[in-house]
Scaffold this motif. Sequence first.
Motif, PDB file in Angstrom:
ATOM      1  N   GLY A  43      51.416  37.382  13.927  1.00 38.66           N
ATOM      2  CA  GLY A  43      52.568  37.590  14.796  1.00 38.66           C
ATOM      3  C   GLY A  43      52.239  37.402  16.261  1.00 38.66           C
ATOM      4  N   LEU A  44      51.115  37.959  16.687  1.00 42.78           N
ATOM      5  CA  LEU A  44      50.705  37.790  18.079  1.00 42.78           C
ATOM      6  C   LEU A  44      50.273  36.357  18.359  1.00 42.78           C
ATOM      7  N   VAL A  45      49.711  35.709  17.357  1.00 43.26           N
ATOM      8  CA  VAL A  45      49.375  34.292  17.515  1.00 43.26           C
ATOM      9  C   VAL A  45      50.655  33.485  17.726  1.00 43.26           C
ATOM     10  N   ALA A  46      51.702  33.822  16.990  1.00 44.65           N
ATOM     11  CA  ALA A  46      52.988  33.137  17.153  1.00 44.65           C
ATOM     12  C   ALA A  46      53.532  33.307  18.566  1.00 44.65           C
ATOM     13  N   VAL A  50      54.142  30.100  20.991  1.00 43.19           N
ATOM     14  CA  VAL A  50      55.461  29.831  21.579  1.00 43.19           C
ATOM     15  C   VAL A  50      55.357  29.799  23.104  1.00 43.19           C
ATOM     16  N   ALA A  51      54.614  30.737  23.688  1.00 46.21           N
ATOM     17  CA  ALA A  51      54.431  30.741  25.139  1.00 46.21           C
ATOM     18  C   ALA A  51      53.728  29.468  25.599  1.00 46.21           C
ATOM     19  N   ALA A 108      49.275  40.428  26.889  1.00 49.41           N
ATOM     20  CA  ALA A 108      47.975  39.765  26.695  1.00 49.41           C
ATOM     21  C   ALA A 108      48.114  38.471  25.890  1.00 49.41           C
ATOM     22  N   ALA A 109      48.851  38.530  24.780  1.00 51.19           N
ATOM     23  CA  ALA A 109      48.995  37.348  23.927  1.00 51.19           C
ATOM     24  C   ALA A 109      49.740  36.232  24.648  1.00 51.19           C
TER      25      ALA A 109
END
Length: 129
Positions: A43-46, A50-51, A108-109
């Motif tokens: 989820g944080l990778v996503a 996206v960013a 952070a992500a």
Amino acid sequence: MTRSSPAWQWIGFAIALIGVGFKYWQLPHAQASQLPGALLGPGLVAVGVVAMLLRAFGTARFRKVWLLAAATVPVAVLVRMLADTQQHAGTHHSGLSELAIAAGLGLAASLLGTAIGSLFLLRSSRRPG
């Protein structure tokens, strides 16, 4: 729809929100309340991807992309908190601390993703105005 259209930012927001929330929303309450562990993973990778894509394609300036993508993580936690409260009254006593942890993880992500996207944008001739 042009590259700098605000619609792309909201499409990215929705994709990142679903990306971070999909697994988190399905966790049992006991596991979901164990932050940050419940949010770590794909989820944080996503959120970071996206960013990175929003920034690399020049949809907005650095700060706007960073904060928009970062906001998806606490919004996912807030949606879960509201759903849990509807089902079982009084289940979230530490709501502010959960939101603070989620905000930190999101910042952070998305910072990492936005920074990488900025490097790609530097190589491109299409920078936002």
